[in-house]
Design a protein around this motif. Sequence first.
Motif, mmCIF file in Angstrom:
data_model
loop_
_atom_site.group_PDB
_atom_site.id
_atom_site.type_symbol
_atom_site.label_atom_id
_atom_site.label_comp_id
_atom_site.label_asym_id
_atom_site.label_seq_id
_atom_site.Cartn_x
_atom_site.Cartn_y
_atom_site.Cartn_z
ATOM 1 N N GLN A 36 0.854 -1.186 0.000
ATOM 2 C CA GLN A 36 0.000 0.000 0.000
ATOM 3 C C GLN A 36 0.887 1.231 0.000
ATOM 4 O O GLN A 36 1.828 1.318 0.777
ATOM 5 C CB GLN A 36 -0.910 0.012 1.231
ATOM 6 N N LEU A 37 0.593 2.161 -0.887
ATOM 7 C CA LEU A 37 1.333 3.408 -0.895
ATOM 8 C C LEU A 37 0.402 4.539 -1.289
ATOM 9 O O LEU A 37 -0.621 4.317 -1.906
ATOM 10 C CB LEU A 37 2.544 3.350 -1.835
ATOM 11 N N ASN A 38 0.762 5.736 -0.881
ATOM 12 C CA ASN A 38 -0.011 6.931 -1.212
ATOM 13 C C ASN A 38 0.684 7.637 -2.362
ATOM 14 O O ASN A 38 1.623 8.403 -2.153
ATOM 15 C CB ASN A 38 -0.125 7.863 0.002
ATOM 16 N N SER A 39 0.242 7.334 -3.571
ATOM 17 C CA SER A 39 0.846 7.933 -4.748
ATOM 18 C C SER A 39 0.574 9.426 -4.792
ATOM 19 O O SER A 39 -0.451 9.903 -4.318
ATOM 20 C CB SER A 39 0.272 7.288 -6.007
ATOM 21 N N THR A 40 1.521 10.140 -5.371
ATOM 22 C CA THR A 40 1.410 11.591 -5.522
ATOM 23 C C THR A 40 1.744 11.944 -6.974
ATOM 24 O O THR A 40 1.906 11.059 -7.815
ATOM 25 C CB THR A 40 2.399 12.312 -4.586
ATOM 26 N N GLY A 41 1.924 13.207 -7.239
ATOM 27 C CA GLY A 41 2.334 13.660 -8.557
ATOM 28 C C GLY A 41 3.838 13.611 -8.766
ATOM 29 O O GLY A 41 4.333 14.010 -9.804
ATOM 30 N N ASP A 42 4.574 13.103 -7.807
ATOM 31 C CA ASP A 42 6.034 13.023 -7.867
ATOM 32 C C ASP A 42 6.453 11.611 -8.282
ATOM 33 O O ASP A 42 6.490 10.692 -7.460
ATOM 34 C CB ASP A 42 6.612 13.385 -6.496
ATOM 35 N N HIS A 43 6.770 11.459 -9.565
ATOM 36 C CA HIS A 43 7.108 10.128 -10.083
ATOM 37 C C HIS A 43 8.287 9.497 -9.352
ATOM 38 O O HIS A 43 8.250 8.312 -9.018
ATOM 39 C CB HIS A 43 7.443 10.212 -11.577
ATOM 40 N N LEU A 64 5.653 -12.293 -5.740
ATOM 41 C CA LEU A 64 4.764 -11.362 -6.427
ATOM 42 C C LEU A 64 4.362 -10.251 -5.465
ATOM 43 O O LEU A 64 3.968 -10.531 -4.335
ATOM 44 C CB LEU A 64 3.510 -12.094 -6.922
ATOM 45 N N LEU A 65 4.475 -9.027 -5.916
ATOM 46 C CA LEU A 65 4.034 -7.874 -5.137
ATOM 47 C C LEU A 65 2.897 -7.206 -5.889
ATOM 48 O O LEU A 65 3.067 -6.843 -7.057
ATOM 49 C CB LEU A 65 5.180 -6.873 -4.930
ATOM 50 N N CYS A 66 1.768 -7.044 -5.265
ATOM 51 C CA CYS A 66 0.615 -6.363 -5.856
ATOM 52 C C CYS A 66 0.546 -4.950 -5.298
ATOM 53 O O CYS A 66 0.557 -4.765 -4.085
ATOM 54 C CB CYS A 66 -0.677 -7.106 -5.527
ATOM 55 N N LEU A 67 0.508 -3.978 -6.200
ATOM 56 C CA LEU A 67 0.398 -2.577 -5.819
ATOM 57 C C LEU A 67 -0.959 -2.055 -6.286
ATOM 58 O O LEU A 67 -1.554 -2.607 -7.216
ATOM 59 C CB LEU A 67 1.523 -1.759 -6.461
ATOM 60 N N PRO A 68 -1.449 -0.983 -5.678
ATOM 61 C CA PRO A 68 -2.752 -0.461 -6.076
ATOM 62 C C PRO A 68 -2.729 0.136 -7.481
ATOM 63 O O PRO A 68 -1.667 0.501 -7.994
ATOM 64 C CB PRO A 68 -3.046 0.620 -5.033
ATOM 65 N N GLU A 69 -3.913 0.238 -8.065
ATOM 66 C CA GLU A 69 -3.999 0.867 -9.379
ATOM 67 C C GLU A 69 -3.505 2.305 -9.269
ATOM 68 O O GLU A 69 -3.574 2.921 -8.218
ATOM 69 C CB GLU A 69 -5.437 0.834 -9.888
ATOM 70 N N ALA A 70 -2.969 2.815 -10.339
ATOM 71 C CA ALA A 70 -2.431 4.181 -10.395
ATOM 72 C C ALA A 70 -1.343 4.422 -9.355
ATOM 73 O O ALA A 70 -1.200 5.525 -8.844
ATOM 74 C CB ALA A 70 -3.558 5.208 -10.263
ATOM 75 N N PHE A 71 -0.570 3.394 -9.045
ATOM 76 C CA PHE A 71 0.470 3.537 -8.019
ATOM 77 C C PHE A 71 1.618 4.431 -8.474
ATOM 78 O O PHE A 71 2.309 5.006 -7.650
ATOM 79 C CB PHE A 71 1.027 2.169 -7.609
ATOM 80 N N SER A 72 1.812 4.559 -9.779
ATOM 81 C CA SER A 72 2.966 5.326 -10.235
ATOM 82 C C SER A 72 2.715 6.825 -10.302
ATOM 83 O O SER A 72 3.663 7.603 -10.329
ATOM 84 C CB SER A 72 3.440 4.835 -11.607
ATOM 85 N N PHE A 73 1.450 7.239 -10.306
ATOM 86 C CA PHE A 73 1.159 8.672 -10.382
ATOM 87 C C PHE A 73 -0.312 8.954 -10.099
ATOM 88 O O PHE A 73 -1.183 8.299 -10.648
ATOM 89 C CB PHE A 73 1.497 9.210 -11.777
ATOM 90 N N ILE A 74 -0.572 9.907 -9.236
ATOM 91 C CA ILE A 74 -1.911 10.461 -9.018
ATOM 92 C C ILE A 74 -1.738 11.970 -9.039
ATOM 93 O O ILE A 74 -1.039 12.527 -8.203
ATOM 94 C CB ILE A 74 -2.518 10.033 -7.661
ATOM 95 N N GLY A 75 -2.372 12.607 -9.996
ATOM 96 C CA GLY A 75 -2.260 14.053 -10.112
ATOM 97 C C GLY A 75 -3.190 14.774 -9.153
ATOM 98 O O GLY A 75 -4.024 14.170 -8.486
#
Length: 103
Positions: A36-43, A64-75
Amino acid sequence: ALHRALTRSTALQHAARRASMAAAAGKALPRVAVGQLNSTGDHAANLAQAEKLCAAAAAAGANLLCLPEAFSFIGASPQETISQAEALDGPRLEQYRTLARRH
Protein backbone atom coordinates in the motif's frame (compact mmCIF):
# COMPACT_ATOMS: atom_id res chain seq x y z
CA ALA A 1 -19.90 -2.01 -5.98
CA LEU A 2 -21.77 -5.13 -4.87
CA HIS A 3 -21.11 -6.84 -8.20
CA ARG A 4 -17.41 -5.94 -7.95
CA ALA A 5 -17.26 -7.35 -4.40
CA LEU A 6 -19.00 -10.57 -5.44
CA THR A 7 -16.74 -10.95 -8.47
CA ARG A 8 -13.68 -10.42 -6.27
CA SER A 9 -15.04 -12.92 -3.73
CA THR A 10 -15.61 -15.53 -6.43
CA ALA A 11 -12.11 -14.96 -7.83
CA LEU A 12 -10.64 -15.41 -4.34
CA GLN A 13 -12.58 -18.64 -3.88
CA HIS A 14 -11.24 -19.98 -7.19
CA ALA A 15 -7.70 -18.94 -6.26
CA ALA A 16 -8.01 -20.66 -2.89
CA ARG A 17 -9.30 -23.82 -4.56
CA ARG A 18 -6.41 -23.82 -7.07
CA ALA A 19 -3.91 -23.26 -4.24
CA SER A 20 -5.39 -26.15 -2.30
CA MET A 21 -5.17 -28.42 -5.34
CA ALA A 22 -1.56 -27.36 -5.98
CA ALA A 23 -0.64 -28.05 -2.36
CA ALA A 24 -2.25 -31.49 -2.56
CA ALA A 25 -0.21 -32.21 -5.70
CA GLY A 26 2.99 -31.27 -3.85
CA LYS A 27 3.61 -28.13 -5.89
CA ALA A 28 5.21 -25.10 -4.27
CA LEU A 29 2.83 -22.19 -3.86
CA PRO A 30 3.87 -18.65 -4.69
CA ARG A 31 4.14 -16.12 -1.88
CA VAL A 32 2.21 -12.97 -2.61
CA ALA A 33 2.68 -9.60 -0.94
CA VAL A 34 0.31 -6.65 -1.07
CA GLY A 35 1.83 -3.20 -0.87
CA GLN A 36 0.00 0.00 0.00
CA LEU A 37 1.33 3.41 -0.89
CA ASN A 38 -0.01 6.93 -1.21
CA SER A 39 0.85 7.93 -4.75
CA THR A 40 1.41 11.59 -5.52
CA GLY A 41 2.33 13.66 -8.56
CA ASP A 42 6.03 13.02 -7.87
CA HIS A 43 7.11 10.13 -10.08
CA ALA A 44 10.52 9.73 -8.43
CA ALA A 45 9.03 9.59 -4.93
CA ASN A 46 6.43 7.02 -6.02
CA LEU A 47 9.16 4.87 -7.60
CA ALA A 48 11.28 5.12 -4.43
CA GLN A 49 8.33 4.08 -2.28
CA ALA A 50 7.53 1.15 -4.59
CA GLU A 51 11.20 0.12 -4.49
CA LYS A 52 11.12 -0.05 -0.67
CA LEU A 53 7.95 -2.16 -0.80
CA CYS A 54 9.50 -4.42 -3.42
CA ALA A 55 12.64 -4.95 -1.36
CA ALA A 56 10.60 -5.69 1.77
CA ALA A 57 8.39 -8.16 -0.11
CA ALA A 58 11.40 -9.93 -1.60
CA ALA A 59 13.09 -10.08 1.82
CA ALA A 60 9.92 -11.72 3.19
CA GLY A 61 10.11 -14.37 0.45
CA ALA A 62 7.36 -13.05 -1.83
CA ASN A 63 7.47 -13.89 -5.54
CA LEU A 64 4.76 -11.36 -6.43
CA LEU A 65 4.03 -7.87 -5.14
CA CYS A 66 0.61 -6.36 -5.86
CA LEU A 67 0.40 -2.58 -5.82
CA PRO A 68 -2.75 -0.46 -6.08
CA GLU A 69 -4.00 0.87 -9.38
CA ALA A 70 -2.43 4.18 -10.39
CA PHE A 71 0.47 3.54 -8.02
CA SER A 72 2.97 5.33 -10.23
CA PHE A 73 1.16 8.67 -10.38
CA ILE A 74 -1.91 10.46 -9.02
CA GLY A 75 -2.26 14.05 -10.11
CA ALA A 76 -3.89 16.92 -8.26
CA SER A 77 -6.78 16.73 -10.75
CA PRO A 78 -8.19 14.12 -13.14
CA GLN A 79 -6.83 16.16 -16.05
CA GLU A 80 -3.32 16.11 -14.60
CA THR A 81 -3.50 12.36 -14.05
CA ILE A 82 -4.73 11.75 -17.61
CA SER A 83 -2.04 14.02 -19.05
CA GLN A 84 0.64 11.76 -17.51
CA ALA A 85 -0.58 8.62 -19.29
CA GLU A 86 1.98 6.82 -21.41
CA ALA A 87 2.18 3.64 -23.44
CA LEU A 88 2.80 0.34 -21.69
CA ASP A 89 6.25 0.25 -23.26
CA GLY A 90 7.02 3.79 -22.08
CA PRO A 91 9.91 4.87 -19.86
CA ARG A 92 7.99 4.95 -16.58
CA LEU A 93 6.79 1.35 -16.79
CA GLU A 94 10.24 0.31 -17.94
CA GLN A 95 11.56 1.65 -14.62
CA TYR A 96 9.07 -0.58 -12.78
CA ARG A 97 9.92 -3.60 -14.95
CA THR A 98 13.61 -3.05 -14.12
CA LEU A 99 12.70 -2.87 -10.44
CA ALA A 100 10.79 -6.15 -10.67
CA ARG A 101 13.68 -7.91 -12.40
CA ARG A 102 16.08 -6.66 -9.73
CA HIS A 103 14.02 -8.22 -6.95
